[in-house]
Design an enzyme around this catalytic site. Structure first.
Site, short mmCIF file in Angstrom:
data_model
loop_
_atom_site.label_atom_id
_atom_site.label_comp_id
_atom_site.label_asym_id
_atom_site.label_seq_id
_atom_site.Cartn_x
_atom_site.Cartn_y
_atom_site.Cartn_z
N ALA A 235 0.81 -1.22 0.00
CA ALA A 235 0.00 0.00 0.00
C ALA A 235 0.84 1.27 0.00
CB ALA A 235 -0.93 0.00 1.21
N ALA A 236 2.12 1.16 -0.29
CA ALA A 236 3.00 2.33 -0.19
C ALA A 236 2.53 3.48 -1.07
CB ALA A 236 4.43 1.94 -0.55
N GLY A 237 2.22 3.18 -2.34
CA GLY A 237 1.79 4.23 -3.25
C GLY A 237 0.46 4.83 -2.86
N ASP A 238 -0.49 3.99 -2.46
CA ASP A 238 -1.80 4.49 -2.05
C ASP A 238 -1.71 5.33 -0.79
OD1 ASP A 238 -3.01 3.18 -4.18
OD2 ASP A 238 -3.34 1.35 -3.02
#
Length: 292
Positions: A235-238
């Site tokens: 979920a890093a980008g989100d």
């Protein structure tokens, strides 16, 4: 403070532990099954809410979507613009081997059944100058973008998963186009060509462990990623995008918004899971001060 509306995907992830991937004609016994909340839309809404923004989620779930709505409510998001539809909630069936490899089958389900009526209800939650977050996991994006632009919203669009149809969307109506390097190349070939193709849009390029770059039209800003030991980047980008949108809604300058988002992302990759890994605002501020 501006409001945030995210018309985005809501998924259930069914994760099966298997000795190996199922082969044609094979029946395979899984050793366990876990069910997780997923979807880029859900993750970004959770991040924006945990960052302290006033955020509403618009979209659709089936009769099996209560878990997702509960998670959004617990994060502090308004879910009154999520419709119940007569199809299954969008979901993924994921096989995971002991080596950590995965094979994924995705059903769009309710994410592909977002009606114009649902979009209209969601857009009533916000007004001129507010922020709309979009990803490429729901239907009706052309209609949504045009309606949002007419309403005077600042539209932040992340065209993931990338596909050819994205080029046919009215991207010239966006405030900010958010892409990784692969998506940018798919849209225009290289970043110079992308900037030339969309000269009136801000372009936010996420670069993984290197950081992120923002083209505003008058300047280029670069935010390096914080050096941390990553255990799960799901979920890093989100997390980054949700926090970035929340910072913009708060009125923070672009450089400060990028730094806050990078700090949140750095914390998220040190934790397992998608939505569960997303930190609350206090944790991020402590991390940035070096007191976490």
């Amino acid at each position: 403070m501006a409001k945030i509306l995210n018309i985005g995907s809501l998924n259930l992830d069914y994760v099966y532990a298997v000795p190996h991937f199922v082969e044609a004609g094979e029946t395979l016994l899984a050793s366990r099954r876990d069910v997780f909340a997923g979807g880029k839309g859900l993750n970004q809404t959770v991040a924006a809410a945990r960052a302290g923004a006033e955020v509403c989620h618009g979209g659709a779930v089936g009769a099996d979507g209560d878990m997702l709505l509960d998670l959004l409510r617990d994060a502090g998001a308004d879910v009154s613009a999520v419709a119940r539809v007569d199809v299954p909630t969008g979901h993924a069936v994921i096989q995971v081997t002991p080596q950590g490899e995965n094979a994924i089958l995705i059903l769009g389900g309710a994410n592909r059944a977002v009606s114009p009526e649902t979009v209209g209800i969601a857009l009533e939650k916000v007004g001129p100058g507010d922020i709309l977050l979009l990803q490429n996991e729901i239907n009706g994006l052309d209609h949504i973008i045009r309606r949002a632009a007419q309403k005077g919203l600042r539209i932040l669009f992340n065209p993931a998963p990338m596909e050819k149809a994205v080029k046919d969307l009215p991207l010239e109506l966006l405030d900010t186009l958010i892409v990784n390097e692969g998506e940018g190349k798919a849209l225009a070939g290289d970043m110079d060509a992308l900037k030339a193709a969309y000269p009136n849009q801000k372009i936010l390029l996420t670069q993984g462990r290197r950081g992120a770059s923002l083209w505003t039209g008058s300047e280029v800003l670069f935010q390096p990623a914080f050096p941390v030991e990553a255990v799960d980047t799901t979920a890093a980008g989100d997390c980054f995008l949700g926090y970035y949108a929340a910072a913009l809604a708060e009125g923070l300058p672009y450089a400060a918004a990028l730094r806050l988002a990078a700090g949140a992302s750095a914390l998220s990759v040190q934790r397992q899971g998608a939505a569960p890994s997303i930190p609350v605002r206090g944790e991020v501020e402590a991390f940035l001060k070096g007191t976490y």
